[in-house]
Structure formats: structure tokens, C-alpha cells
Enzyme design. Structure first.
Site, mmCIF file in Angstrom:
data_model
loop_
_atom_site.group_PDB
_atom_site.id
_atom_site.type_symbol
_atom_site.label_atom_id
_atom_site.label_comp_id
_atom_site.label_asym_id
_atom_site.label_seq_id
_atom_site.Cartn_x
_atom_site.Cartn_y
_atom_site.Cartn_z
ATOM 1 N N ALA A 260 44.194 111.283 -6.614
ATOM 2 C CA ALA A 260 44.311 110.020 -5.886
ATOM 3 C C ALA A 260 45.562 110.038 -5.025
ATOM 4 C CB ALA A 260 44.370 108.841 -6.852
ATOM 5 N N ASP A 261 45.460 109.397 -3.883
ATOM 6 C CA ASP A 261 46.629 109.196 -3.033
ATOM 7 C C ASP A 261 47.189 107.790 -3.202
ATOM 8 O OD1 ASP A 261 47.127 111.480 -0.698
ATOM 9 O OD2 ASP A 261 45.169 111.560 -1.656
ATOM 10 N N ARG A 262 46.338 106.865 -3.623
ATOM 11 C CA ARG A 262 46.803 105.515 -3.943
ATOM 12 C C ARG A 262 45.748 104.834 -4.795
ATOM 13 N NH1 ARG A 262 50.385 101.618 -0.797
ATOM 14 N NH2 ARG A 262 50.646 103.392 0.624
ATOM 15 N N ALA A 270 42.044 105.255 -3.321
ATOM 16 C CA ALA A 270 41.995 106.010 -2.067
ATOM 17 C C ALA A 270 42.246 107.476 -2.382
ATOM 18 C CB ALA A 270 43.047 105.493 -1.089
#
Length: 386
Positions: A260-262, A270
Site C-alpha cells: 500500500a502507498d496509503r 491506494a
């Protein structure tokens, strides 16, 4: 020998240039925050945890250099402002990755607190920052191993126990992953790929599958590279083959694990473009879908995925491919070349990420455990910070 994507020691920083992988191993020195900004923006280093660490250490490198040359200000406030401005600048390199913003905010608070002390010098503020940045590198590997262990145990219980199986594959599970979430995306070991490594170490991994991950091919270039390096049984598929793979019962895919990036407060996630589609496929085929991420990736200030800014990449990253020329069997690989793979004049939409709704996610693996939804189908991620 473990893969090292970030090499740092006593104020000297270099990164493994991932644009050249898997064909060339080249380390690029990072001398400044400006160098780090370009390395992150150009994706020579990528992966949410890795870019946060490189960003933090690049400022430490600048501070080391100023101290050694006797050019660092004696004024604590001036050094504090210098550090915060550098961090704010680097944070603009890739806006979707919350680890980068989180690290900048956390380190900024540390130097502000230190600079407010009575009689504190500029050097003391710089040294406080350097210690905190170096600790990020150390903590990331430890956190990733925790993610790997908790994720592997969850999968062994939820995706293996009670599952049908015969012969050699009984008691094991095949796992599909997307993009690159291993040693190349972190300080070491990895998040989602760390879960696969832990399953393999526990002799519970039947097989690993990785997607090509178009258009930047992080799966075929990087994840496949790591799996081969670690001698983990693995197969590469194109992104469009995922549905067929899940429908292929003999493959035995029991879980999809992504990074995950966020992660928003409600669990919306995201991650690399294509993740959302995999989650939809997992739900249809009854396959567990897991997100593996350290707590620094969880953004409690963003209520849902609607509040996540999605970075859009240049059209050339979709319409062109770079790689070495393939010679004859005796010739090996030739010089690097860039070729076009799309019709001239076609419009291009190239978002780097998509947002997977929390409703499609079975669990979020952190370094302190796996967060599952309650009976109402909601995540309570605030509990991982208690």
C-alpha cells in the site's frame, strides 16, 4: 546475500537504480535532498517505505556534509528551518505515498522540539535529526519482519486450515502478489513480499505468482528478480491472466497479498494501479485479499479513499518500453534500447495508483498484527495506534 536497495553508512548514501533492473546492478550516490527528489520522482527508488527512508537520509547526508565543512549554522532555529524546508521539498516528489509525508511531518516535529530547548545549538538540532533518520532505516527492517510473520500466520490459519489439498501441496498455499513490495521497496525483507518470504521459510508456501504490473513492469523487473534471487518457487503472469489463474483450481491460490502507498482511516487503500481489479477478482473467486503495510502507511487524517490524491505518470511510461537488445544464444544481452509499443497519436491515461474499497479487503497486516473488520464490516484502524 540479501538484496540491498538502500546503502547508508556514516553520512554516505547510495541507492540501487531500479530502472536498470533486472539487467544491470548500478548504485547511484545521493548527496542532497535535490538528488533524492529526482531519484524518487524518476522512480530510480520506489516503494512507499523506501522513498520515505531515502528522503530522510538525504537530508542527514546534507547535514553531515555541512558539519564536516564547518558550514552549519550555530543557530538552532536556522537549522530547524533548513531541515523542514528540505523535507517539505522532497515530499512533493510523489504525493500519493503517505509514508513520505508522514516521515517529513514526524521528523519536522522532532527538530522543532529540539530547537526550542534553552541554549541548544544548531549542531545539536542537526545531530538529533540525523539520529532519528538513521533509526528509520533500522526500524523498517524490524517492522517488515513483523508484517511477514503476522501475515504468514494469518494466511496459514485462514487460507490453509480447512482447505482441500492432497499430496505434496497439502498444508500449503499459493499466493499472488502485485507490483514490488520486497527488499527493493523497503529497507529490507519487504511487506507483502515479506509475507511470502515468511510463508516460504515456514514451508507453507506452495507457489508464488507475481503479476507483470504494467505499465512500469515492477512485477516482471523487480519482484520476479527478488523471487529468483531467494530461490522461491514462482511464476510470472501478465496482469490480464489473474482471473484465469484464480479460476484454475489446481494452482491453489488461497490469498492475494499486496502492499500500500496509503491506507485511509476506513481501510480504503491506494496501491499500484491494478490492485482494485485484483480485489474484485478475489471477492468473486472466494480468495482472501490482504494489504500488508506498516502503521506509517495508515493515514488517519484521510477519512476515505475519496481524499487520496492519485498521481498520474507521463504518457511515455505506457507507450514505451526500455530494455536490453536480445542477441543470439551466444551473444547474451546487448545495449539498452527504448522502443514504442503504441500507435502514434493515441491519447493516454496513466494513473500510477487506484483505490481499493475497504469492503473488498479481508485484512490489513501491520507490524503489530492483522486488523480485521468487525461484524458490521468496518475496520477500526485507530486501534493499531493505541
Amino acid at each position: 546475500m540479501p538484496l540491498i536497495a538502500i546503502s547508508y553508512s556514516h553520512g554516505k548514501l547510495s541507492i540501487l537504480n531500479q530502472l536498470f533492473l533486472p539487467h544491470q546492478t548500478t548504485y547511484d550516490p545521493i548527496y542532497s535532498a535535490c538528488d533524492a527528489w529526482h531519484a524518487i520522482h524518476d522512480m530510480r527508488v520506489r516503494g512507499a517505505p523506501a522513498i520515505a527512508i531515502v528522503a530522510a537520509l538525504s537530508v542527514a547526508v546534507e547535514l553531515y556534509d555541512l558539519i564536516q565543512k564547518g558550514k552549519l549554522s550555530d543557530q538552532a532555529k536556522e537549522v530547524e528551518i533548513f531541515i523542514r524546508e528540505k523535507l517539505e521539498y522532497i515530499a512533493s516528489s510523489r504525493p500519493t505515498a503517505v509514508n513520505l509525508v508522514e516521515a517529513a511531518g514526524r521528523l519536522g516535529k522532532i527538530v522543532v522540539a529540539r530547537s526550542c530547548g534553552e541554549g541548544v545549538t544548531g549542531r545539536e538540532v542537526a545531530e538529533e535529526y540525523i539520529r532519528a533518520a538513521e533509526k528509520m532505516l533500522e526500524d523498517d527492517v524490524k517492522d517488515n519482519r513483523g508484517i511477514g510473520e503476522f501475515g504468514a500466520k494469518w494466511i496459514m490459519k485462514q487460507a490453509i486450515d480447512g482447505a482441500e489439498g492432497e499430496g505434496e501441496g497439502k498444508g500449503k498455499v499459493a499466493v499472488l502478489t502485485h507490483c514490488n513490495t520486497g527488499s527493493l521497496a523497503t529497507a529490507g525483507y519487504g511487506t507483502a513480499l515479506g509475507v511470502i518470504r515468511s510463508l516460504h521459510a515456514a514451508n507453507s508456501l506452495k507457489h508464488a505468482y507475481c503479476t507483470e504490473t504494467r505499465p512500469y513492469n515492477q512485477g516482471s523487473r523487480l519482484t520476479a528478480y527478488e523471487l529468483v534471487h531467494d530461490n522461491i518457487p514462482a511464476t510470472l503472469i501478465t496482469d490480464s491472466m489473474a482471473a484465469a489463474l484464480l479460476a484454475h483450481k489446481s494452482a491453489g491460490v488461497g490469498a492475494i497479498v499486496v502492499g500500500a502507498d496509503r491506507v485511509a482511516a476506513n481501510g480504503d487503500t491506494a496501491n499500484k494501479i491494478g490492485t482494485y481489479g485484483l480485489a474484485v477478482l478475489a471477492k468473486h473467486h472466494g480468495v482472501k485479499f490482504l494489504v500488508a503495510a506498516p502503521r506509517t502507511t495508515i493515514d488517519m487524517n484521510t477519512k476515505s479513499g475519496e481524499g487520496i490524491a492519485i498521481e498520474e505518470r507521463p504518457r511515455q511510461e505506457m507507450t514505451r518500453i526500455r530494455g536490453p537488445r536480445v542477441g543470439g544464444e551466444q551473444d547474451g544481452l546487448g545495449a539498452m534500447e527504448t522502443i514504442t509499443v503504441a500507435a502514434d497519436g493515441i491519447d493516454v491515461w496513466n494513473p500510477a495508483f487506484d483505490v481499493t474499497p475497504a469492503s473488498l479487503i479481508d485484512g490489513i497486516i501491520t507490524e503489530i498484527g492483522v486488523v480485521e473488520k468487525d461484524r458490521d464490516g468496518e475496520f477500526h484502524l485507530e486501534r493499531v495506534f493505541e
